[in-house]
Design a protein around this motif. Sequence first.
Motif, PDB file in Angstrom:
ATOM      1  N   ASP A 156       0.834  -1.186   0.000  1.00  0.00           N
ATOM      2  CA  ASP A 156       0.000   0.000   0.000  1.00  0.00           C
ATOM      3  C   ASP A 156       0.876   1.246   0.000  1.00  0.00           C
ATOM      4  OD1 ASP A 156      -2.077   1.717   0.103  1.00  0.00           O
ATOM      5  OD2 ASP A 156      -2.840   1.108   2.065  1.00  0.00           O
ATOM      6  N   SER A 157       1.452   1.518  -1.163  1.00  0.00           N
ATOM      7  CA  SER A 157       2.354   2.642  -1.323  1.00  0.00           C
ATOM      8  C   SER A 157       2.188   3.199  -2.721  1.00  0.00           C
ATOM      9  CB  SER A 157       3.804   2.209  -1.104  1.00  0.00           C
ATOM     10  OG  SER A 157       4.702   3.189  -1.583  1.00  0.00           O
ATOM     11  N   SER A 158       2.250   4.505  -2.860  1.00  0.00           N
ATOM     12  CA  SER A 158       2.078   5.124  -4.169  1.00  0.00           C
ATOM     13  C   SER A 158       3.199   4.741  -5.131  1.00  0.00           C
ATOM     14  CB  SER A 158       2.022   6.648  -4.030  1.00  0.00           C
ATOM     15  OG  SER A 158       3.219   7.148  -3.453  1.00  0.00           O
ATOM     16  N   ARG A 159       4.338   4.293  -4.597  1.00  0.00           N
ATOM     17  CA  ARG A 159       5.467   3.918  -5.442  1.00  0.00           C
ATOM     18  C   ARG A 159       5.547   2.423  -5.680  1.00  0.00           C
ATOM     19  NH1 ARG A 159      10.182   7.950  -4.589  1.00  0.00           N
ATOM     20  NH2 ARG A 159      11.451   6.111  -5.034  1.00  0.00           N
ATOM     21  N   SER A 160       4.578   1.684  -5.143  1.00  0.00           N
ATOM     22  CA  SER A 160       4.572   0.237  -5.304  1.00  0.00           C
ATOM     23  C   SER A 160       3.963  -0.144  -6.647  1.00  0.00           C
ATOM     24  CB  SER A 160       3.780  -0.399  -4.164  1.00  0.00           C
ATOM     25  OG  SER A 160       3.714  -1.800  -4.308  1.00  0.00           O
ATOM     26  N   VAL A 161       4.156  -1.415  -7.024  1.00  0.00           N
ATOM     27  CA  VAL A 161       3.514  -1.950  -8.217  1.00  0.00           C
ATOM     28  C   VAL A 161       2.715  -3.184  -7.828  1.00  0.00           C
ATOM     29  CG1 VAL A 161       5.272  -1.087  -9.797  1.00  0.00           C
ATOM     30  CG2 VAL A 161       5.520  -3.363  -8.803  1.00  0.00           C
ATOM     31  N   PHE A 171      17.525 -16.853  -8.964  1.00  0.00           N
ATOM     32  CA  PHE A 171      16.637 -16.560  -7.839  1.00  0.00           C
ATOM     33  C   PHE A 171      16.941 -15.144  -7.380  1.00  0.00           C
ATOM     34  CE2 PHE A 171      17.224 -21.060  -8.112  1.00  0.00           C
ATOM     35  CZ  PHE A 171      16.046 -21.646  -7.665  1.00  0.00           C
ATOM     36  N   GLY A 172      15.931 -14.297  -7.362  1.00  0.00           N
ATOM     37  CA  GLY A 172      16.209 -12.921  -6.980  1.00  0.00           C
ATOM     38  C   GLY A 172      15.041 -12.236  -6.308  1.00  0.00           C
ATOM     39  N   HIS A 173      15.357 -11.171  -5.581  1.00  0.00           N
ATOM     40  CA  HIS A 173      14.363 -10.274  -4.995  1.00  0.00           C
ATOM     41  C   HIS A 173      14.853  -8.840  -5.157  1.00  0.00           C
ATOM     42  CE1 HIS A 173      11.689 -13.180  -3.129  1.00  0.00           C
ATOM     43  NE2 HIS A 173      12.729 -13.835  -2.685  1.00  0.00           N
ATOM     44  N   SER A 174      13.931  -7.911  -5.299  1.00  0.00           N
ATOM     45  CA  SER A 174      14.294  -6.498  -5.333  1.00  0.00           C
ATOM     46  C   SER A 174      13.303  -5.702  -4.495  1.00  0.00           C
ATOM     47  CB  SER A 174      14.310  -5.975  -6.772  1.00  0.00           C
ATOM     48  OG  SER A 174      13.020  -6.049  -7.351  1.00  0.00           O
ATOM     49  N   HIS A 175      13.691  -4.496  -4.169  1.00  0.00           N
ATOM     50  CA  HIS A 175      12.876  -3.654  -3.291  1.00  0.00           C
ATOM     51  C   HIS A 175      12.894  -2.211  -3.771  1.00  0.00           C
ATOM     52  CE1 HIS A 175      11.219  -1.691   0.216  1.00  0.00           C
ATOM     53  NE2 HIS A 175      12.317  -0.993   0.368  1.00  0.00           N
ATOM     54  N   THR A 176      11.717  -1.639  -3.991  1.00  0.00           N
ATOM     55  CA  THR A 176      11.589  -0.230  -4.330  1.00  0.00           C
ATOM     56  C   THR A 176      11.233   0.533  -3.066  1.00  0.00           C
ATOM     57  OG1 THR A 176      10.846  -0.736  -6.571  1.00  0.00           O
ATOM     58  CG2 THR A 176      10.393   1.470  -5.735  1.00  0.00           C
ATOM     59  N   PHE A 177      12.055   1.488  -2.684  1.00  0.00           N
ATOM     60  CA  PHE A 177      11.850   2.219  -1.440  1.00  0.00           C
ATOM     61  C   PHE A 177      10.706   3.223  -1.570  1.00  0.00           C
ATOM     62  CE2 PHE A 177      16.322   0.967  -1.452  1.00  0.00           C
ATOM     63  CZ  PHE A 177      16.423   0.345  -0.215  1.00  0.00           C
ATOM     64  N   GLY A 215      21.370  -2.836   5.190  1.00  0.00           N
ATOM     65  CA  GLY A 215      20.338  -3.581   5.893  1.00  0.00           C
ATOM     66  C   GLY A 215      19.308  -4.162   4.934  1.00  0.00           C
ATOM     67  N   GLU A 216      18.966  -3.384   3.898  1.00  0.00           N
ATOM     68  CA  GLU A 216      18.008  -3.883   2.917  1.00  0.00           C
ATOM     69  C   GLU A 216      18.598  -5.030   2.106  1.00  0.00           C
ATOM     70  OE1 GLU A 216      14.477  -4.470   1.424  1.00  0.00           O
ATOM     71  OE2 GLU A 216      14.922  -2.978   2.967  1.00  0.00           O
ATOM     72  N   LEU A 217      19.877  -4.932   1.747  1.00  0.00           N
ATOM     73  CA  LEU A 217      20.518  -6.025   1.030  1.00  0.00           C
ATOM     74  C   LEU A 217      20.548  -7.299   1.872  1.00  0.00           C
ATOM     75  CD1 LEU A 217      23.522  -4.290  -0.774  1.00  0.00           C
ATOM     76  CD2 LEU A 217      21.341  -5.023  -1.748  1.00  0.00           C
ATOM     77  N   LEU A 218      20.726  -7.149   3.180  1.00  0.00           N
ATOM     78  CA  LEU A 218      20.681  -8.310   4.067  1.00  0.00           C
ATOM     79  C   LEU A 218      19.323  -8.983   3.995  1.00  0.00           C
ATOM     80  CD1 LEU A 218      21.618 -10.148   6.386  1.00  0.00           C
ATOM     81  CD2 LEU A 218      20.940  -8.334   7.974  1.00  0.00           C
ATOM     82  N   ARG A 219      18.270  -8.200   4.043  1.00  0.00           N
ATOM     83  CA  ARG A 219      16.924  -8.773   3.993  1.00  0.00           C
ATOM     84  C   ARG A 219      16.663  -9.460   2.657  1.00  0.00           C
ATOM     85  NH1 ARG A 219      11.601  -7.874   2.734  1.00  0.00           N
ATOM     86  NH2 ARG A 219      12.175  -6.151   1.368  1.00  0.00           N
ATOM     87  N   ARG A 273       7.314  -2.272   2.578  1.00  0.00           N
ATOM     88  CA  ARG A 273       8.298  -2.601   1.565  1.00  0.00           C
ATOM     89  C   ARG A 273       7.587  -2.922   0.263  1.00  0.00           C
ATOM     90  NH1 ARG A 273      12.708  -3.303   4.498  1.00  0.00           N
ATOM     91  NH2 ARG A 273      12.528  -3.898   6.673  1.00  0.00           N
ATOM     92  N   ASP A 274       8.290  -2.630  -0.839  1.00  0.00           N
ATOM     93  CA  ASP A 274       7.776  -2.932  -2.169  1.00  0.00           C
ATOM     94  C   ASP A 274       8.693  -3.952  -2.816  1.00  0.00           C
ATOM     95  OD1 ASP A 274       6.023  -0.879  -1.621  1.00  0.00           O
ATOM     96  OD2 ASP A 274       7.319   0.627  -2.546  1.00  0.00           O
ATOM     97  N   ASP A 275       8.418  -5.226  -2.602  1.00  0.00           N
ATOM     98  CA  ASP A 275       9.284  -6.274  -3.105  1.00  0.00           C
ATOM     99  C   ASP A 275       8.763  -6.805  -4.424  1.00  0.00           C
ATOM    100  OD1 ASP A 275      10.749  -6.064  -0.843  1.00  0.00           O
ATOM    101  OD2 ASP A 275       9.816  -7.779   0.173  1.00  0.00           O
ATOM    102  N   THR A 276       9.695  -7.226  -5.266  1.00  0.00           N
ATOM    103  CA  THR A 276       9.335  -7.957  -6.469  1.00  0.00           C
ATOM    104  C   THR A 276       9.953  -9.323  -6.363  1.00  0.00           C
ATOM    105  OG1 THR A 276       9.352  -5.921  -7.749  1.00  0.00           O
ATOM    106  CG2 THR A 276       9.444  -7.991  -8.976  1.00  0.00           C
ATOM    107  N   GLY A 277       9.126 -10.337  -6.243  1.00  0.00           N
ATOM    108  CA  GLY A 277       9.618 -11.695  -6.138  1.00  0.00           C
ATOM    109  C   GLY A 277       9.552 -12.396  -7.467  1.00  0.00           C
ATOM    110  N   PRO A 278       9.485 -13.709  -7.472  1.00  0.00           N
ATOM    111  CA  PRO A 278       9.436 -14.442  -8.718  1.00  0.00           C
ATOM    112  C   PRO A 278       8.182 -14.143  -9.487  1.00  0.00           C
ATOM    113  CG  PRO A 278       8.996 -15.871  -6.846  1.00  0.00           C
ATOM    114  CD  PRO A 278       9.454 -14.569  -6.289  1.00  0.00           C
TER     115      PRO A 278
END
Length: 414
Positions: A53-58, A262-268, A280-284, A405-410
């Motif tokens: 629930d973020s205006s910058r999320s997809v 296998f990857g994950h990304s995060h849009t702040f 810290g975000e890279l750790l997560r 958080r705005d994560d993009t998973g598989p």
Amino acid sequence: MSKQDGSNRLVSGPEVDDSTATILHVDLDAFFASASLLARPDLIGRPVVIGHDSSRSVVTAATYEARKYGVHSAMPMSRALRLCPNAVILEPDFSLYSRLSKQVMAILDDTSPEVERLGIDEAFVGIGGLRRLSGGANRIGAELRARIRRETGLVASVGAASTKYVAKLASSRAKPDGLLVVPADAVIDFLHPQPVSALWGVGPKQQERLARYGLHTIADVAHTSQERLSAWFGEATGRHLAALAWGRDPRTVEEREHEKSFGHSHTFSRDITDRSEQEGELLRLATGVGRRLRDAGVQARTVTLTVRFHDFRTITRSRTLPEATDVTRVIVEAAWSMLEQLGEMPPVRLLGVRASAVQDASDHGLLWDDTETWGSAERAMDAVHDRFGAATVVPASMLRRERKRDDTGPSGGD
């Protein structure tokens, strides 16, 4: 996930001739959304959007009820909520999706020795050698769908044909919750009325190029000579389009034991400059990547860091490890090192971690003295997460930040 909303759904009855349908395409319907609803049955039948629930999320995924408003994956969340103001937003749970995917793939493996995984939520299944023992596509497809629903609570649509291309297209037309068998002698009648976007590999840009030459349906492509198609689009593309337009696809079902990466990304939600916050975000993110590697029983040799800046400029850095690994500590240290080498940076909008060059976990020994100890500890944490939830045990540095958080998973979720 596609933009399908089920409005052009087409299914076949048990009387259709399935003697030539030797390939099934099994596709979980709105997978991420359906999996999330297993814990929220009160939301079944309502428009649900998976994301943050973020205006910058997809949008990660959407139920068919939300799709009818025009909501689809990769759409900005702000636009999705304008199209469907009454949508319910649920946070994605990629560990849940991974576990359910493994259950479904195990069911497919139990059905046939020929299973080609295409992603987390779809696969081809070769059934040519099963007819005498298990029946044809009508029976096997129906039993697979019933077993998946019974054992996981998920809904699968199945397409069956003599080629992979037509089987995949058939499963998309059968959505949601359907089975469509296309006999060999009905392929042309099935294909030709469909839009050129139904041709495998034709995306929006290619569709625009085809339209400029007056090619709007598969029939239009089929009745254009291969020579002319090759002159317009190049030799390889011309051959590809001509073959698919007439239903020709010589590929067989080839077993793929695991994903290629296998990857994950995060849009702040806001651009960040603080290096400790970035680390810290890279750790997560690396924790999620390591978990998925261990769940799949594989290890990766290459770690890739993705950084997107406030102006959308994106850079990637990759590092090949001396030994393949599934240990989070090794992955995060590689990501931290690559981040450090970038030096001073503009404000960061997105970070991503990906592990690739994947191989079976049993293919090699270990080079790091303490890697096996760390790996054992992380597998113990995995077991705790499976039983009590992902938030039960986490690295201490991950507790410092409590924000959306705005994560993009598989990818997946048709």
